[in-house]
Design an enzyme around this catalytic site. Structure first.
Site, PDB file in Angstrom:
ATOM      1  N   ARG A 150       2.120  47.843  32.092  1.00  0.00           N
ATOM      2  CA  ARG A 150       1.669  47.991  30.706  1.00  0.00           C
ATOM      3  C   ARG A 150       1.572  49.468  30.344  1.00  0.00           C
ATOM      4  O   ARG A 150       1.811  49.860  29.196  1.00  0.00           O
ATOM      5  CB  ARG A 150       0.321  47.298  30.508  1.00  0.00           C
ATOM      6  CG  ARG A 150      -0.314  47.582  29.142  1.00  0.00           C
ATOM      7  CD  ARG A 150      -1.403  46.584  28.770  1.00  0.00           C
ATOM      8  NE  ARG A 150      -2.397  46.462  29.805  1.00  0.00           N
ATOM      9  CZ  ARG A 150      -3.438  47.280  29.979  1.00  0.00           C
ATOM     10  NH1 ARG A 150      -3.587  48.332  29.188  1.00  0.00           N
ATOM     11  NH2 ARG A 150      -4.317  47.062  30.939  1.00  0.00           N
ATOM     12  N   TYR A 161      10.290  45.623   3.307  1.00  0.00           N
ATOM     13  CA  TYR A 161      10.619  44.413   4.062  1.00  0.00           C
ATOM     14  C   TYR A 161       9.483  43.391   3.991  1.00  0.00           C
ATOM     15  O   TYR A 161       8.304  43.744   4.098  1.00  0.00           O
ATOM     16  CB  TYR A 161      10.917  44.792   5.510  1.00  0.00           C
ATOM     17  CG  TYR A 161      11.022  43.641   6.467  1.00  0.00           C
ATOM     18  CD1 TYR A 161      11.906  42.584   6.237  1.00  0.00           C
ATOM     19  CD2 TYR A 161      10.243  43.602   7.618  1.00  0.00           C
ATOM     20  CE1 TYR A 161      11.995  41.519   7.124  1.00  0.00           C
ATOM     21  CE2 TYR A 161      10.331  42.557   8.515  1.00  0.00           C
ATOM     22  CZ  TYR A 161      11.209  41.506   8.255  1.00  0.00           C
ATOM     23  OH  TYR A 161      11.294  40.460   9.131  1.00  0.00           O
ATOM     24  N   ASP A 214      10.629  53.498   8.307  1.00  0.00           N
ATOM     25  CA  ASP A 214      11.404  52.422   8.917  1.00  0.00           C
ATOM     26  C   ASP A 214      12.881  52.808   8.841  1.00  0.00           C
ATOM     27  O   ASP A 214      13.483  52.784   7.769  1.00  0.00           O
ATOM     28  CB  ASP A 214      11.139  51.112   8.168  1.00  0.00           C
ATOM     29  CG  ASP A 214      11.819  49.909   8.807  1.00  0.00           C
ATOM     30  OD1 ASP A 214      12.774  50.104   9.581  1.00  0.00           O
ATOM     31  OD2 ASP A 214      11.413  48.772   8.513  1.00  0.00           O
ATOM     32  N   LYS A 220      18.123  45.018  15.919  1.00  0.00           N
ATOM     33  CA  LYS A 220      19.267  45.150  15.024  1.00  0.00           C
ATOM     34  C   LYS A 220      20.341  46.059  15.630  1.00  0.00           C
ATOM     35  O   LYS A 220      20.962  45.722  16.620  1.00  0.00           O
ATOM     36  CB  LYS A 220      18.804  45.653  13.661  1.00  0.00           C
ATOM     37  CG  LYS A 220      18.221  44.570  12.750  1.00  0.00           C
ATOM     38  CD  LYS A 220      16.909  44.021  13.226  1.00  0.00           C
ATOM     39  CE  LYS A 220      16.281  43.087  12.204  1.00  0.00           C
ATOM     40  NZ  LYS A 220      14.981  42.552  12.708  1.00  0.00           N
TER      41      LYS A 220
END
Length: 387
Positions: free
Chosen positions: A51, A103, A177, A202
């Site tokens: 982690r 978005y 973004d 993406k």
């Protein structure tokens, strides 16, 4: 690693300075959750719990830093996990200015979650109107400016250096973004932005086979805060997804070159078609922000958004008549995709809210892939015959 290297070279070699076992060219997938400590109370090695740090993830994060021109990157489990991680850095009852028409997933986390759980207050502004932005910043003590450029799905552009400079003058944290553009098209950190956010599902991955996100910064103080926060929250990407994304990143330049070139050809073929009311693509000279696109981006991107001259029934016929463009939620893969924005990416918004943003029943987002552009145009033209 940047040192003036071109993007094609960066994409292939980014992150190579990270140590690897057995002289392997590519990092191994280290799935171990824990790492052995030499002795109790000793300094230990670089890794102790995944982690906090993992060799595969760290190699991928180093590559993202090279690509975006940052000093620190953290790879997250999804793009939305990256958005959440930024919001975790804000105080209770924080004020956020966000791009109007951002978005749908981003607005959902603002409206449905953070307003309730942390008292977040969000002001949606037209970031293309610098006068409006300046006036709002003088009136409200904003903690964060959330920028999206190009926007999803209408591909509106924001003048990054100007809005980032305005935010800096008011000591407002900025996060952009960069999912649609990637560092291949624009490098926001070099334009004054504090944090770049990516949905790496993406274009970074590029093959529609992983879910991931990332945050990159070139500010040491922000880097330290991000690193501490991601360790506490545990918003991390798995080693296997990091491996897939790092592998995909190596062909980013090749894919983006082809897909952006294809998108321009698709936009040119569709512009002025009698069955299409609107073609949104900033790479077209007729686009109202084409000059900004040329100043700020390498190309118009690999997404073209259209509005058909028909109703919902005609839109359904169009979608049913295509064969190459896959009806799907996401974008950025080598295969071309079509998305019905009103019911898919922005399906959580009301019909009225969508219309106010310029999203209609016949608005379609085309994620243009790496196929032959002649075949793609022919596929769309056949589908247009159905309406």
């Amino acid at each position: 690693m940047h040192n003036g290297k071109k993007m094609a070279t960066l994409a292939v070699h980014a992150g190579r300075h990270v140590a690897r076992e057995h002289n392997a060219i590519n990092p191994s997938i280290t799935t171990s959750s824990s790492f052995a400590q030499e002795e109790l109370g000793g300094e230990g090695g670089e890794y102790f719990y995944s982690r906090c740090g993992n060799p595969t993830r760290n190699a991928y994060e180093a590559a993202l830093c090279d690509l975006e021109g940052g000093v620190y990157a953290t790879a997250t489990a999804s793009g939305m996990a990256a958005v959440s991680l930024v919001l975790e850095m804000l105080p209770k009852d924080a004020n956020v200015m966000a791009m109007k028409g951002c978005y749908g997933g981003t607005s959902r986390i603002f409206e449905r979650l953070r307003k309730r759980t942390s008292g977040l207050s969000v002001t949606y502004a037209d970031l293309t109107d610098l006068s409006e932005v300046s006036t709002l910043m003088q009136r409200v003590p904003f903690d964060l400016l959330w920028i999206e450029t190009p926007t999803n799905p209408l591909l509106t552009l924001v003048d990054i250096p100007k809005v980032a400079s305005l935010a800096a003058s008011h000591n407002i944290l900025t996060c952009l973004d960069n999912t649609f553009a990637t560092a291949w098209n624009q490098r926001p950190l070099s334009l004054g932005v504090d944090i770049v956010m990516l949905s790496t599902s993406k274009y970074i991955g590029g093959h529609s086979d992983l879910i991931g996100g990332a945050l990159v910064t070139c500010n040491d103080k922000i880097a330290a805060e991000l690193d501490a926060t991601k360790t506490i929250v545990g918003a991390i990407a798995s080693p296997f997804d990091c491996y897939l994304a790092l592998r995909g990143l190596k062909t980013l330049d090749l894919r983006m070159e082809r897909q952006c070139s294809n998108a321009l050809k698709v936009a040119e073929a569709l512009f002025g078609h009698k069955k299409i009311l609107e073609v949104h693509y900033p790479g077209l000279p007729t686009h109202p922000q084409h000059d900004l696109c040329k100043r700020q981006m390498k190309s118009g991107g690999a997404v073209v958004t259209i509005r058909l001259n028909t109703d919902m029934a005609g839109t359904k016929r169009f979608i049913s008549s295509r064969s190459l463009f896959i009806l799907a939620e996401s974008l950025g893969g080598v295969e071309s995709m079509v998305n019905h924005s009103a019911s898919m990416s922005h399906g959580s918004l009301t019909r009225e809210d969508c219309a106010a943003m310029g999203i209609h029943d016949s608005t379609l987002r085309l994620s243009v892939g790496a196929e032959d552009p002649t075949d793609l145009v022919a596929d769309l033209e056949r589908a247009l015959e159905s309406i």
